[in-house]
Motif scaffolding. Structure first.
Motif, PDB file in Angstrom:
ATOM      1  N   VAL A  49       6.299  -2.705  -1.884  1.00 45.99           N
ATOM      2  CA  VAL A  49       5.080  -2.046  -1.456  1.00 45.99           C
ATOM      3  C   VAL A  49       5.542  -0.705  -0.912  1.00 45.99           C
ATOM      4  O   VAL A  49       6.459  -0.638  -0.096  1.00 45.99           O
ATOM      5  CB  VAL A  49       4.347  -2.875  -0.384  1.00 45.99           C
ATOM      6  CG1 VAL A  49       3.172  -2.111   0.180  1.00 45.99           C
ATOM      7  CG2 VAL A  49       3.918  -4.214  -0.958  1.00 45.99           C
ATOM      8  N   ARG A  50       4.942   0.364  -1.403  1.00 47.95           N
ATOM      9  CA  ARG A  50       5.414   1.704  -1.057  1.00 47.95           C
ATOM     10  C   ARG A  50       4.481   2.393  -0.067  1.00 47.95           C
ATOM     11  O   ARG A  50       3.327   2.019   0.071  1.00 47.95           O
ATOM     12  CB  ARG A  50       5.518   2.548  -2.325  1.00 47.95           C
ATOM     13  CG  ARG A  50       6.532   2.004  -3.319  1.00 47.95           C
ATOM     14  CD  ARG A  50       6.497   2.753  -4.652  1.00 47.95           C
ATOM     15  NE  ARG A  50       5.328   2.349  -5.436  1.00 47.95           N
ATOM     16  CZ  ARG A  50       4.321   3.142  -5.774  1.00 47.95           C
ATOM     17  NH1 ARG A  50       4.328   4.394  -5.451  1.00 47.95           N
ATOM     18  NH2 ARG A  50       3.295   2.689  -6.459  1.00 47.95           N
ATOM     19  N   ALA A  52       4.049   2.544   3.161  1.00 47.27           N
ATOM     20  CA  ALA A  52       3.327   1.703   4.116  1.00 47.27           C
ATOM     21  C   ALA A  52       3.240   2.397   5.470  1.00 47.27           C
ATOM     22  O   ALA A  52       4.185   3.042   5.918  1.00 47.27           O
ATOM     23  CB  ALA A  52       4.033   0.362   4.261  1.00 47.27           C
ATOM     24  N   ALA A  70      -1.106   1.132   2.312  1.00 52.24           N
ATOM     25  CA  ALA A  70       0.078   0.853   1.494  1.00 52.24           C
ATOM     26  C   ALA A  70      -0.294   0.939   0.026  1.00 52.24           C
ATOM     27  O   ALA A  70      -1.461   0.794  -0.348  1.00 52.24           O
ATOM     28  CB  ALA A  70       0.622  -0.537   1.807  1.00 52.24           C
ATOM     29  N   GLY A  72       0.642  -0.929  -3.497  1.00 52.17           N
ATOM     30  CA  GLY A  72       1.258  -2.135  -4.017  1.00 52.17           C
ATOM     31  C   GLY A  72       1.412  -2.112  -5.523  1.00 52.17           C
ATOM     32  O   GLY A  72       1.069  -1.118  -6.186  1.00 52.17           O
ATOM     33  N   GLU A  77      -4.013   0.207  -4.064  1.00 52.80           N
ATOM     34  CA  GLU A  77      -4.042   0.885  -2.769  1.00 52.80           C
ATOM     35  C   GLU A  77      -4.806   0.016  -1.773  1.00 52.80           C
ATOM     36  O   GLU A  77      -5.907  -0.444  -2.066  1.00 52.80           O
ATOM     37  CB  GLU A  77      -4.750   2.230  -2.877  1.00 52.80           C
ATOM     38  CG  GLU A  77      -4.083   3.209  -3.806  1.00 52.80           C
ATOM     39  CD  GLU A  77      -4.881   4.493  -3.940  1.00 52.80           C
ATOM     40  OE1 GLU A  77      -5.530   4.916  -2.959  1.00 52.80           O
ATOM     41  OE2 GLU A  77      -4.865   5.055  -5.036  1.00 52.80           O
ATOM     42  N   SER A 101      -7.441  -0.974  -7.344  1.00 53.75           N
ATOM     43  CA  SER A 101      -6.326  -1.318  -8.228  1.00 53.75           C
ATOM     44  C   SER A 101      -6.544  -0.725  -9.609  1.00 53.75           C
ATOM     45  O   SER A 101      -7.593  -0.913 -10.217  1.00 53.75           O
ATOM     46  CB  SER A 101      -6.178  -2.842  -8.338  1.00 53.75           C
ATOM     47  OG  SER A 101      -5.041  -3.161  -9.113  1.00 53.75           O
ATOM     48  N   ALA A 107      -1.325  -6.826 -10.165  1.00 51.35           N
ATOM     49  CA  ALA A 107      -1.481  -7.200  -8.760  1.00 51.35           C
ATOM     50  C   ALA A 107      -1.696  -8.707  -8.612  1.00 51.35           C
ATOM     51  O   ALA A 107      -1.109  -9.342  -7.732  1.00 51.35           O
ATOM     52  CB  ALA A 107      -2.632  -6.421  -8.127  1.00 51.35           C
ATOM     53  N   TRP A 110       1.539 -10.577  -9.174  1.00 51.50           N
ATOM     54  CA  TRP A 110       2.391 -10.435  -7.998  1.00 51.50           C
ATOM     55  C   TRP A 110       1.992 -11.437  -6.917  1.00 51.50           C
ATOM     56  O   TRP A 110       2.836 -11.989  -6.222  1.00 51.50           O
ATOM     57  CB  TRP A 110       2.299  -9.007  -7.482  1.00 51.50           C
ATOM     58  CG  TRP A 110       3.010  -8.764  -6.198  1.00 51.50           C
ATOM     59  CD1 TRP A 110       4.352  -8.904  -5.961  1.00 51.50           C
ATOM     60  CD2 TRP A 110       2.443  -8.338  -4.963  1.00 51.50           C
ATOM     61  NE1 TRP A 110       4.646  -8.573  -4.667  1.00 51.50           N
ATOM     62  CE2 TRP A 110       3.479  -8.222  -4.034  1.00 51.50           C
ATOM     63  CE3 TRP A 110       1.149  -8.018  -4.573  1.00 51.50           C
ATOM     64  CZ2 TRP A 110       3.271  -7.812  -2.719  1.00 51.50           C
ATOM     65  CZ3 TRP A 110       0.951  -7.607  -3.270  1.00 51.50           C
ATOM     66  CH2 TRP A 110       2.000  -7.510  -2.360  1.00 51.50           C
TER      67      TRP A 110
END
Length: 170
Positions: A49-50, A52, A70, A72, A77, A101, A107, A110
């Protein structure tokens, strides 16, 4: 009595830090603490997750979630804000959540939910905004706005986890 804490990470493994973060929810009586946590990447469920960011305020056994954001998997988002009360053994979250998304299938995979049987041209783009209350056993959503591919749904709902899972949508 008051303080501010800022933590910035290049990469953070969430499962390792989660007990510490959850331990903050009770705050300290009579104390006012602002916490800003940022991470370029957070390892969650084997994916990253970028970007954050979490901004919290701990005051008298309450945790205000000023901002959570965050990016994902699947171009997802997440933004949220609200309040976590800790008067009982189980915390209660009350707040608002927005999810967007670009690839909902990625997603969902995941999260461990493969959309088997759904045509591959479906479940691509999704956007949902909702208000919610969650106490660990019941999720109450008094209003939501869901856009899924070319469809839109407005409504409310409840999800009870105990004793048997039960869902109610309107």
């Amino acid at each position: 009595r008051a303080g501010e804490l800022q933590l910035a990470f290049g990469r953070l493994e969430l499962e390792r830090w989660l007990p510490t973060i959850v331990g903050l929810r009770g705050g300290a009586d009579g104390r006012d603490l602002s916490v800003v946590l940022t991470a370029e990447a957070i390892g969650v469920r084997g994916c990253l997750v970028r970007q954050a960011r979490a901004e919290l305020r701990l005051l008298d056994r309450q945790m205000a979630l000023r901002q959570l954001s965050a990016l994902g998997p699947g171009g997802t988002e997440l933004t949220a804000f609200g309040r976590i009360s800790s008067t009982d053994a189980a915390p209660m979250y009350e707040g608002e959540v927005d999810l967007l998304s670009d690839n909902l299938r990625v997603a969902l995979a995941w999260l461990g939910h493969e959309p088997a049987g759904v045509p591959p041209d479906r479940l691509r783009r999704a956007a949902v905004s909702f208000r919610m209350t969650f106490d660990g056993t019941r999720l109450t959503v008094p209003s939501f706005d869901l856009k899924l591919d070319t469809s839109r749904m407005l409504g409310s709902g409840n999800l009870a986890f105990e004793p048997e899972p039960r869902i109610d949508l309107r």
